[in-house]
Every structure is written in C-alpha cells, then in structure tokens.
Design a protein around this motif. Structure first.
Motif, PDB file in Angstrom:
ATOM      1  N   GLN A   1       0.857  -1.188   0.000  1.00 50.29           N
ATOM      2  CA  GLN A   1       0.000   0.000   0.000  1.00 50.29           C
ATOM      3  C   GLN A   1       0.894   1.239   0.000  1.00 50.29           C
ATOM      4  O   GLN A   1       1.826   1.331   0.811  1.00 50.29           O
ATOM      5  N   PRO A   2       0.624   2.199  -0.893  1.00 53.94           N
ATOM      6  CA  PRO A   2       1.508   3.360  -0.977  1.00 53.94           C
ATOM      7  C   PRO A   2       1.375   4.293   0.223  1.00 53.94           C
ATOM      8  O   PRO A   2       0.292   4.442   0.796  1.00 53.94           O
ATOM      9  N   ILE A   3       2.476   4.908   0.582  1.00 54.93           N
ATOM     10  CA  ILE A   3       2.511   5.972   1.589  1.00 54.93           C
ATOM     11  C   ILE A   3       2.797   7.261   0.826  1.00 54.93           C
ATOM     12  O   ILE A   3       3.815   7.380   0.141  1.00 54.93           O
ATOM     13  N   ILE A   4       1.871   8.211   0.936  1.00 51.98           N
ATOM     14  CA  ILE A   4       1.836   9.374   0.056  1.00 51.98           C
ATOM     15  C   ILE A   4       2.397  10.615   0.747  1.00 51.98           C
ATOM     16  O   ILE A   4       2.128  10.859   1.932  1.00 51.98           O
TER      17      ILE A   4
ATOM     18  N   MET B   1       4.345  -2.987   3.337  1.00 57.13           N
ATOM     19  CA  MET B   1       4.056  -4.357   2.920  1.00 57.13           C
ATOM     20  C   MET B   1       3.062  -4.983   3.898  1.00 57.13           C
ATOM     21  O   MET B   1       3.247  -4.926   5.120  1.00 57.13           O
ATOM     22  N   LEU B   2       2.008  -5.565   3.353  1.00 56.68           N
ATOM     23  CA  LEU B   2       0.927  -6.151   4.145  1.00 56.68           C
ATOM     24  C   LEU B   2       0.812  -7.638   3.827  1.00 56.68           C
ATOM     25  O   LEU B   2       0.896  -8.034   2.660  1.00 56.68           O
ATOM     26  N   THR B   3       0.598  -8.440   4.844  1.00 60.07           N
ATOM     27  CA  THR B   3       0.620  -9.901   4.705  1.00 60.07           C
ATOM     28  C   THR B   3      -0.787 -10.470   4.607  1.00 60.07           C
ATOM     29  O   THR B   3      -1.695 -10.030   5.314  1.00 60.07           O
TER      30      THR B   3
ATOM     31  N   SER C   1      -6.959 -13.719   6.503  1.00 60.10           N
ATOM     32  CA  SER C   1      -6.973 -12.468   7.265  1.00 60.10           C
ATOM     33  C   SER C   1      -5.683 -12.324   8.061  1.00 60.10           C
ATOM     34  O   SER C   1      -5.305 -13.230   8.813  1.00 60.10           O
ATOM     35  N   PRO C   2      -4.984 -11.184   7.935  1.00 57.38           N
ATOM     36  CA  PRO C   2      -3.737 -11.016   8.697  1.00 57.38           C
ATOM     37  C   PRO C   2      -3.962 -11.027  10.204  1.00 57.38           C
ATOM     38  O   PRO C   2      -3.115 -11.511  10.954  1.00 57.38           O
TER      39      PRO C   2
ATOM     40  N   ILE D   1      10.609   1.005   1.978  1.00 55.24           N
ATOM     41  CA  ILE D   1       9.692  -0.101   2.251  1.00 55.24           C
ATOM     42  C   ILE D   1       9.502  -0.232   3.759  1.00 55.24           C
ATOM     43  O   ILE D   1      10.472  -0.310   4.515  1.00 55.24           O
ATOM     44  N   PHE D   2       8.242  -0.263   4.191  1.00 52.89           N
ATOM     45  CA  PHE D   2       7.904  -0.466   5.601  1.00 52.89           C
ATOM     46  C   PHE D   2       7.504  -1.936   5.798  1.00 52.89           C
ATOM     47  O   PHE D   2       6.656  -2.457   5.063  1.00 52.89           O
ATOM     48  N   ILE D   3       8.099  -2.581   6.799  1.00 52.88           N
ATOM     49  CA  ILE D   3       7.778  -3.978   7.114  1.00 52.88           C
ATOM     50  C   ILE D   3       7.404  -4.064   8.587  1.00 52.88           C
ATOM     51  O   ILE D   3       8.126  -3.563   9.452  1.00 52.88           O
ATOM     52  N   ASN D   4       6.284  -4.718   8.874  1.00 57.20           N
ATOM     53  CA  ASN D   4       5.774  -4.804  10.247  1.00 57.20           C
ATOM     54  C   ASN D   4       6.463  -5.902  11.052  1.00 57.20           C
ATOM     55  O   ASN D   4       6.625  -7.028  10.565  1.00 57.20           O
ATOM     56  N   PHE D   5       6.828  -5.566  12.284  1.00 53.62           N
ATOM     57  CA  PHE D   5       7.367  -6.544  13.230  1.00 53.62           C
ATOM     58  C   PHE D   5       6.787  -6.270  14.614  1.00 53.62           C
ATOM     59  O   PHE D   5       6.612  -5.111  15.005  1.00 53.62           O
TER      60      PHE D   5
END
Length: 435
Positions: A210-213, A225-227, A237-238, A275-279
């Motif tokens: 999903q873009p970050i504007i 980035m979404l899983t 469903s994540p 790139i953003f990655i969730n942890f």
C-alpha cells in the motif's frame, strides 16, 4: 473375541510397514533412551517429506476396572483390549500409514502415524481416531458386556524443528496428545497449530503493498508491505493469521518469512523507494533477530538497509522484552530506520516513542477516522504532531478514507499518509505500475 483380525508383526527394516508387538516396546522420556526405534522410524518418515502424528488412546477408568475385576482378571482384560485395538487399527489404516503402535507409560496405547501433508489430514485424523475408538468399544462390549472402559483419544503432530532431537519432539507430541485425550487441550488448538505450521513450512503467504503518500505533493514516498495468508482460508486475514501464529509459538518464524518475501519482491520489481515492514516487539527483541536479519541480507546485496523501515506493530508494551532496545540500536547502526505504529491508540505506543525516539511515527486510524467533523480529534492530531517534532520524527497518518480527512492532514502539515482514499493494497508489481 476378534482373534481372526489379529496378526503378530515382527520388527523389520521397512519402517513404513512396521508395527512392533505391544509387549516389546515401552516409551521412556528421551534422556533415558540409548537407541530409540520410535525416533528412528519417525526421523526416516520426516526425511521422506511426510508429517508424523502421535495419537494416544487413553483409558480413563483403569483404576476402577482394576478394583472391579481383581488383579489376574484385570491383566487378562488389558491384554484383550490391546489386542482388540491392534486389530481395529490394522483394519482401519493402511500398513504404510502406521509407523508404530506401542504401550506408553500411562494407561493406554500410542499410535504413531505417517501423514500425507497434501491431504486434509487434521479432519481425517479426527475421523479415524473416533472410528477406531467406536469400533474397539463395540468389540469390547461384545466380548465383556458387563465391563465398560472409558476411552478418549488425542493427537499431536511431531514438530522436530522446535526441539534438539527427534526423541524430544516425539515425547512432547506424546504429552500434548495425552493432554488432548484427557480434555486438557482442545482439538481446535491442534488444528490451528497444524495449519499455521504448514503455512510456515511452505512459506505460503502473499505480500501486498500500500503506498505511503507525500501529503503536500501527492507523490508516492514509500510502500507498506501487508501480509495475507492462503487465499480462501480462515487464515487469509492477517489478524487471524498473526493471532494464531502468536498462540502457537510460530510468530517469529512467520515474521522472518514476511521479511524474506518482501526482499524477494524488492529484488523482482527493482523498487528503489522506501519499504515499511511490520514486526512485533517480541520478534525484534528475540536474541536471534539481528543475526538472522544480517544473514538474510547477505542474499540480497542489492538492497541497502537504509531502504527498509522496521515498523513496530501491536499495542503491547515494550517493557520486559530483554533485548528489544539493544537490538533497535544495533539495527539502526546497520542503517535500518524505525517506525512506531498505532500512535494515539493507547499508552503502549506513546511510551514506545519516548523509549525509542523513532524515525517515523504512524498515527492510528482511531485518531483519523471522522477527524474532519471532530475538533477534539484534530486537537489530538496537533498534540501528536508536537510529540513527533520533539522526537525528531516524521509523521504518517493511517487509514485515510475520505477527502475531508485528507484535507485536515493538509492544513496541519502532516508529512505522509496512507489509506483507501489514496489506494488499496495490491501486489508491489501492480502498485508500482499504477503509481
């Protein structure tokens, strides 16, 4: 009696068709085993690419039956029951499904099965165990109608990778199966564990972007980035996927797979934007995390750590996570940037800001929703912008769904934003083409 069903098997080299005589093998905890034929058989089947399940048939009222029958009659009764179970198991299962049947140290029998991972084996095992118990109870009742043993069944899959040896993995699976038979754990938990382990083993997840504007210019500044889990399943469903991963002890492995899949997509698409990655905090605080990330990056030398923002998700407090702050410092020295998610949703995220001093603060959707018609929420936004300024952090507003919400961000000079108003998540390839 059912003696016409019974065959006596002897140990043979082909473990796929082995059933040991019930009086020849006992089950001991792994530390007491020098050569363990159970472990050898399980290890061979696992190496062949199959799953292994330990099923336990537990006789709950053994003590009552012993008192009812007396010692000699009770011994003969036990022998008869085990012969009946052995006969029913042989009849209901194919030879190549059975690794071994043996007495275990509690009241009952253990059946260790080879399972084809390509089948819906959780449902099949449930049905098979119920049928074995039902058939055995029928023969026991016909043979001794005045005696009614109470029989429960449980099972668990052997997870070798979580333990130091096959013996320990089998022993732990046996304990879980016995707990399930005794109704100390539910079969639903077993099913969840099997599904999530299968996803982790096959790395069966999909990554969307999903873009970050940039609010001022409307340009795409970065991608989150979404899983998603396997399409068409309850774990697509994540929220469900990561909740069950946490409950079953697979969260760390799953989040490392997310990182790996993201690096693969960056390489495939040639994306040069951030790139953003969730942890989760518990993953970042894992003592293996820095080492595992550095090792993974050696396979992607084209991707600089400066391109990656580690987005700390969840509304959990970071206190008590031993290596968390230390790992954050090390990761920053490597070039990674850090974002705190869910800001404004509760104490945990606000406290994380003071502890971490993140590069980026992401303001939670709960603050943004309806902000164009709610002055209190706009005041909250202004307060969070002041916090970000003090911390030296950029701000991303999440969950923008209307032009009115976007206009509030513009007049308050919010740096970045994301949400359905700008774009829905899609594959990184498609998203880059449309941006």
């Amino acid at each position: 009696m059912v003696h016409h069903y019974i065959k006596r098997f002897k140990p043979v080299g082909n473990w796929g068709k082995l059933m040991l005589p019930l009086n020849k093998i006992k089950y001991f905890p792994p530390q007491f085993i020098i050569r363990d034929p159970v472990a050898e058989g399980v290890d061979l089947v696992l190496k062949q690419g199959f799953e292994v399940a330990v099923a336990v048939f537990n006789f709950k009222n053994w003590q009552d039956l012993s008192e009812q029958l007396g010692e000699l009659s009770f011994r003969q009764f036990i022998k008869n029951i085990k012969e009946i179970f052995l006969a029913v198991i042989q009849r209901e299962l194919e030879d190549n499904q059975i690794i071994i049947v043996h007495d275990h140290y509690s009241d009952g029998l253990a059946l260790i099965l080879k399972v084809d991972p390509g089948r819906d084996c959780v449902t099949e095992i449930d049905q098979t165990l119920k049928k074995i118990v039902k058939e055995a109870e029928k023969y026991i009742h016909n043979d001794t109608p005045h005696i009614r043993p109470v029989i429960d069944a449980g099972y668990m899959f052997v997870e070798k990778k979580y333990y130091s040896s096959v013996q320990e993995a089998v022993y732990k699976a046996h304990q879980h199966a016995l707990a399930m038979a005794e109704k100390r754990v539910r079969s639903e938990f077993n099913e969840m564990m099997y599904k999530i382990n299968k996803i982790v083993a096959k790395k069966d997840i999909k990554m969307l972007a999903q873009p970050i504007i940039n609010v001022a210019t409307g340009e795409v500044k970065a991608w989150e980035m979404l899983t998603r889990g396997p399409s068409g399943t309850s774990l697509e469903s994540p929220l469900q996927l990561f909740t069950i991963a946490r409950q079953t002890g697979s969260l760390y492995d799953l989040e490392l797979i997310v990182l790996e899949k993201t690096l693969e997509q960056i390489t495939k698409t040639g994306c040069t934007q951030d790139i953003f990655i969730n942890f989760t905090p518990i993953t970042i605080g894992n003592e293996r995390f820095v080492r595992d990330v550095k090792k993974m990056l050696t396979g992607y030398k084209n991707i600089p750590p400066e391109q990656i923002t580690l987005e700390i998700t969840e509304r959990d407090p970071i206190e008590g996570i031993e290596n968390f702050i230390y790992n954050i410092k090390v990761l920053r020295t490597l070039g990674f940037r850090v974002a705190v998610d869910d800001t404004g949703a509760g104490y945990a995220s606000l406290n994380s800001i003071s502890e971490i001093m993140p590069d980026i603060i992401k303001i939670d959707r709960s603050v943004i929703k309806g902000i164009d018609t709610n002055r209190v929420k706009e005041s909250m936004l202004k307060g969070l912008l002041l916090v970000a300024k003090e911390a030296g952090s950029l701000v991303v507003a999440e969950g923008i769904e209307s032009e009115g919400e976007a206009s509030v961000l513009s007049r308050n000079n919010v740096d970045l934003a994301q949400g359905y108003f700008y774009a829905r998540p899609d594959t990184l390839t498609k998203s880059l083409k449309s941006s």
